[in-house]
Scaffold this motif. Structure first.
Motif, short mmCIF file in Angstrom:
data_model
loop_
_atom_site.label_atom_id
_atom_site.label_comp_id
_atom_site.label_asym_id
_atom_site.label_seq_id
_atom_site.Cartn_x
_atom_site.Cartn_y
_atom_site.Cartn_z
N TYR A 156 0.83 -1.20 0.00
CA TYR A 156 0.00 0.00 0.00
C TYR A 156 0.86 1.26 0.00
N ALA A 157 2.00 1.21 0.70
CA ALA A 157 2.92 2.36 0.70
C ALA A 157 3.45 2.60 -0.71
N LEU A 158 3.76 1.52 -1.45
CA LEU A 158 4.18 1.67 -2.84
C LEU A 158 3.04 2.20 -3.70
N ARG A 159 1.83 1.79 -3.41
CA ARG A 159 0.67 2.32 -4.13
C ARG A 159 0.58 3.83 -3.95
N MET A 160 0.84 4.32 -2.76
CA MET A 160 0.75 5.76 -2.49
C MET A 160 1.88 6.54 -3.15
N GLY A 161 3.10 5.98 -3.12
CA GLY A 161 4.25 6.75 -3.61
C GLY A 161 4.80 6.30 -4.95
N GLY A 162 4.45 5.09 -5.39
CA GLY A 162 5.00 4.56 -6.63
C GLY A 162 6.25 3.73 -6.38
N TRP A 163 6.90 3.32 -7.47
CA TRP A 163 8.07 2.45 -7.36
C TRP A 163 9.23 3.09 -6.61
N ILE A 164 9.21 4.42 -6.51
CA ILE A 164 10.28 5.09 -5.76
C ILE A 164 10.28 4.64 -4.31
N GLY A 165 9.15 4.06 -3.87
CA GLY A 165 9.08 3.56 -2.50
C GLY A 165 10.13 2.51 -2.19
N VAL A 166 10.54 1.74 -3.21
CA VAL A 166 11.61 0.75 -3.00
C VAL A 166 12.90 1.47 -2.63
N GLY A 167 13.19 2.56 -3.34
CA GLY A 167 14.37 3.35 -3.00
C GLY A 167 14.26 3.99 -1.64
N VAL A 168 13.06 4.46 -1.30
CA VAL A 168 12.81 5.04 0.02
C VAL A 168 13.07 4.01 1.11
N LEU A 169 12.65 2.78 0.86
CA LEU A 169 12.85 1.71 1.85
C LEU A 169 14.33 1.45 2.09
N LEU A 170 15.11 1.36 1.01
CA LEU A 170 16.54 1.11 1.15
C LEU A 170 17.24 2.30 1.81
N LEU A 171 16.82 3.52 1.45
CA LEU A 171 17.40 4.71 2.08
C LEU A 171 17.06 4.74 3.57
N SER A 172 15.82 4.36 3.90
CA SER A 172 15.41 4.32 5.31
C SER A 172 16.23 3.30 6.10
N LEU A 173 16.57 2.19 5.45
CA LEU A 173 17.41 1.18 6.10
C LEU A 173 18.76 1.78 6.48
N ILE A 174 19.42 2.44 5.53
CA ILE A 174 20.74 3.02 5.78
C ILE A 174 20.66 4.10 6.86
N MET A 175 19.64 4.96 6.76
CA MET A 175 19.49 6.03 7.75
C MET A 175 19.21 5.46 9.13
N LEU A 217 28.26 15.53 8.09
CA LEU A 217 27.32 16.60 8.41
C LEU A 217 26.25 16.73 7.32
N THR A 218 26.69 16.61 6.07
CA THR A 218 25.73 16.66 4.96
C THR A 218 24.72 15.53 5.06
N TRP A 219 25.22 14.33 5.36
CA TRP A 219 24.36 13.16 5.51
C TRP A 219 23.38 13.36 6.66
N CYS A 220 23.85 13.90 7.78
CA CYS A 220 22.97 14.16 8.91
C CYS A 220 21.90 15.19 8.54
N GLY A 221 22.31 16.22 7.77
CA GLY A 221 21.35 17.23 7.34
C GLY A 221 20.27 16.64 6.45
N ILE A 222 20.66 15.75 5.54
CA ILE A 222 19.68 15.10 4.65
C ILE A 222 18.69 14.28 5.47
N ILE A 223 19.21 13.52 6.43
CA ILE A 223 18.33 12.68 7.27
C ILE A 223 17.33 13.54 8.02
N MET A 224 17.80 14.66 8.60
CA MET A 224 16.91 15.51 9.38
C MET A 224 15.85 16.17 8.51
N ILE A 225 16.24 16.62 7.33
CA ILE A 225 15.27 17.26 6.42
C ILE A 225 14.17 16.26 6.03
#
Length: 428
Positions: free
Chosen positions: A55-74, A394-402
């Motif tokens: 359902y999350a992919l339904r809301m955001g599209g296939w980019i949700g797979v990238g969001v999931l992997l990014l969320s894992l790293i963060m 610091l850049t990585w931390c800024g991206i995570i916070m945003i």
């Protein structure tokens, strides 16, 4: 004393007393193994968030797979920063996330962390009770027992281990079975999705690459899949080898991500813009799906006490419900009463807001985005300092916070609107 390398907690480098950190991270023979800690994290983190991923992919599209992997790293990164904060002064280990907030920002920090922490450790069990009650209603075809009654039955079952098992060390054994239940659930979801590929009802479903308007809500919904920060301190405290924390949390979250991808991708391919939350509502209603339903009910009943115990331990510490303060008998009496009240509160809210998907989105946006992505970095900057970090860190931390702030604000607004729509539909 030999000064061993402490790769897991580089926070000690800002203190002269490096040996005290070695002492704090020494082996704790009376505590649980790394595997139990790993299972604890998998059980709590993998959880029911898995069911909402298509359902999350339904809301955001296939980019949700990238969001999931990014969320894992963060999430791995902030989990490590958070644990460094526990040992920041090199003299003693802080007891909780709330203590980190207090040491970092005083009373406002304590209140902020307490609020968001409580929203998760109470909100997630509420979500579990909603899921358990609705699935039991669908599983047992009888009008004699309502969804609300099934929610209260689930709450009563959850109360048994929650009241009788005092600490996370005792509850930890349950997490092994909870983790195995998640694996079975994923297998059922994958099987059902593959079977429905040839179902004419889903032959013309739509798929999107990205839906920008829904992206913050997608991030919020996916973030709940990595919401283990609320119990990490207690899991690490119950570890025999606390030095192994980095490896344990990375392995556990990576395992969860594999399960997520295995559920999300086939589910979205098959159901597309018809995907529901939980995905069980899409699957073929056969015996295998019934097994999956039974498994998820078992899982939530096993996972809820872990989160509730995390909340109870903090509450009991604040209210001096201890053997030393109350005596063995009265400590048990007060602990039992307080924990029964907590379960009753969760059951009452679950009956009032019985909308699993909307509640999942609100919980992820309001609590998880803040606790996972924002507060660990703010606390780390305050307690240990940002000047020692490289520019790319610091850049990585800024991206995570945003990402965390935007997703928390917009995701919460969208989730509240969805809840209002669900209430209005029921009252129409």
């Amino acid at each position: 004393m030999e000064k061993k390398s402490i790769e897991i907690y580089e926070a000690s480098s800002v203190h002269s007393d490096r040996e005290s950190i070695v002492d704090l991270l020494a082996e704790r023979p009376e505590q649980g193994s790394n595997f139990l800690a790993y299972a604890n994290v998998v059980c709590v983190v993998a959880g029911t968030g898995t069911l909402g991923l298509p359902y999350a992919l339904r809301m955001g599209g296939w980019i949700g797979v990238g969001v999931l992997l990014l969320s894992l790293i963060m999430s791995i990164y902030t989990a490590i920063l958070l644990m460094k904060c526990l040992y920041y002064n090199g003299k003693y280990r802080l007891s909780s996330y709330q203590e980190i907030g207090r040491h970092a920002f005083g009373k406002p920090g304590l209140i902020a962390v307490w609020f968001f922490h409580s929203s998760i450790v109470l909100g997630a069990p509420i979500m579990y009770l909603i899921l358990s009650g609705t699935q039991l209603k669908g599983l047992v075809h009888t009008d004699a027992i309502s969804v609300k009654a099934w929610i209260w039955i689930s709450a009563a079952i959850v109360a048994i281990p929650f009241v009788t098992m005092k600490t996370l060390k005792e509850v930890a054994v349950m997490s092994v079975f909870g983790a195995l239940a998640t694996v079975v659930l994923v297998a059922v979801a994958v099987r059902g999705s593959v079977m429905d590929l040839s179902n004419p009802a889903y032959a013309d479903v739509g798929h999107n690459n990205i839906i920008l308007a829904n992206l913050p809500t997608t991030v919020a919904s996916i973030s709940i899949c990595f919401g283990g920060n609320v119990v990490y301190m207690h899991v690490e405290e119950a570890m025999r080898y606390p030095r192994s924390w980095n490896r344990v949390v990375a392995a556990a979250l990576a395992t969860c991500s594999i399960l997520y991808l295995a559920t999300a991708i086939p589910g979205y391919i098959t159901y597309g813009d018809l995907a529901k939350s939980p995905i069980l509502d899409n699957l073929p209603q056969d015996n295998f799906t019934k097994v999956g339903t039974i498994v998820i009910i078992i899982h939530v009943i096993l996972a809820a006490p872990i989160l509730l115990t995390s909340f109870a331990l903090e509450f009991e510490r604040l209210t001096d419900i201890t053997v030393a303060r109350r005596g063995k008998v009265m400590e048990f009496v007060w602990r039992t009463i307080s924990r029964l009240v907590v379960v009753g509160f969760c059951g009452g809210i679950a009956c009032t807001v019985p909308y699993f998907g909307d509640f999942l989105s609100l919980l992820g946006a309001l609590g998880n985005c803040t606790l996972i992505f924002v507060l660990p970095i703010l606390c780390y900057f305050k307690l240990i300092g940002w000047r020692q970090m490289k520019w790319y860190e610091l850049t990585w931390c800024g991206i995570i916070m945003i990402i965390g702030v935007i997703s928390a604000v917009i995701g919460s607004i969208d989730a509240i609107k969805a809840l209002k729509k669900s209430f209005d539909s029921d009252n129409a």
